[in-house]
Design a protein around this motif. Sequence first.
Motif, short mmCIF file in Angstrom:
data_model
loop_
_atom_site.label_atom_id
_atom_site.label_comp_id
_atom_site.label_asym_id
_atom_site.label_seq_id
_atom_site.Cartn_x
_atom_site.Cartn_y
_atom_site.Cartn_z
N GLY A 12 47.46 91.82 -8.79
CA GLY A 12 46.02 91.77 -9.46
C GLY A 12 45.82 92.28 -10.60
N ARG A 15 33.95 98.34 -4.62
CA ARG A 15 33.39 97.54 -5.88
C ARG A 15 32.64 96.29 -5.38
NH1 ARG A 15 35.02 93.48 -5.19
NH2 ARG A 15 37.12 92.74 -5.19
N HIS A 57 38.47 86.12 -10.12
CA HIS A 57 39.93 85.91 -10.40
C HIS A 57 40.07 85.69 -11.95
CE1 HIS A 57 41.62 85.27 -6.64
NE2 HIS A 57 40.54 85.16 -5.88
C1 GLA Z 1 40.87 91.13 -5.73
C2 GLA Z 1 41.83 91.90 -6.97
C3 GLA Z 1 41.03 92.10 -8.38
C4 GLA Z 1 40.55 90.67 -8.68
C5 GLA Z 1 39.91 89.98 -7.48
C6 GLA Z 1 39.38 88.50 -7.68
O1 GLA Z 1 40.10 92.00 -5.70
O2 GLA Z 1 42.23 93.19 -6.57
O3 GLA Z 1 42.14 92.51 -9.31
O4 GLA Z 1 41.47 89.69 -9.09
O5 GLA Z 1 40.53 90.01 -6.37
O6 GLA Z 1 38.49 88.61 -8.67
#
Ligand code: GLA
Length: 373
Positions: A153, A13, A20
């Motif tokens: 996350g 992705r 964040h």
């Molecule tokens: C990581 C986490 C996501 C998101 C990003 C920052 O990729 O897995 O959930 O928080 O950092 O945007």
Amino acid sequence: MDPKEVVVLSPGRINLIGEHIDYNGGHVLPAATDLYIRFKFYKNKNNLSEVQSKTINKSLKLDLNNLERSDIKWENYIIGSLIYLIKRRNINPKNFSCIIDGDLPVGAGISSSSALICGFIKGIGILNKLDFTDEEILLISREVEYNFIGVKGGIMDQFSIIHSKENKLIFLNCKSKTFEHIDVDLGEYKILLLDTNIKHDLLESSYNDRVRECAKALEIVNNENGNFNFLTEINLENLIKFKEKMPEKIYNRALFVVEENERTLIAKEKLKNSDLRDFADLMYLSHFGLKNLYDVSCEELDFLVDQTVDNSKILGARMMGGGFGGCTINIIHSEEVESFIRNISKKYLDKFSKNLTPIITTLGKGLNYKIIR
Ligand code: GLA
């Protein structure tokens, strides 16, 4: 008829803006890459299941009746997925073999871990003729990362991996989980990722600290006046009133979150209207916030972004993903790609004695599969 073989492609992705923000219940603008992890699954008649990763040259044997956490990190993505599948869906998967390869780089901040978990769960589902919905794959994969791996996350990565469509961004409201696919016309511009080759491991980084700091800011606001569920529900005017009431660090984290969510809402409109220049200015503001207020950048990422500022052929750049390493995302004119990569790679090597890995990507398709009977 039972599937003889199942091939699953699970993409990485990217995120144009809204960093964040997912675990703060706001808006993000991600998409899948056109780089994938490829899984080939088939049932085996042995007593054990096996997973072989050609990407990292490792393999793993599994007793499905006796799954235990491993000391080896990548194995836990597989083991955790199986444990949560069995627990949540009460299933009894048949022994299988799985071969993993593909072109998605590991540890570059383009979500190879979520791609691994989502793709694996999808494949096990199809092989065992279980019709997992997208929502179930999202929930189970998120649970594996949150509870089993321990990275606290949000849902952005899994969501983009599952729901992306070619040439479209996802405008996702992480609180309501409602989303819209947005057409993007970059014209002569390309998306260039520059991988610092500073391998970021969110579990070992301060990622979870940021999650805690945001919770702290929310708590301070709620103790005084409110019943907010997420920081992104608080508007800037309201937050500013708390400047003296929060430790500076906590206030800065909250300020970044509120501003970044606002930026993402504006960015969506700019992209819809193909105002690429205005959009790209927001990328720089995002980077400066991530660097100065949220403190998740690093010297290498800042260097790469700084090198683009005076280049009129680069519209915008910023660090992407969790931070502490990983890559930057750049919107660059196609005519400039080659010479910029050449120059910046040399400068990067001279300064950090490390190679830079450039990746040109387009907006790819989400999780997809093929069944061979
Ligand atoms: C990581 C986490 C996501 C998101 C990003 C920052 O990729 O897995 O959930 O928080 O950092 O945007």
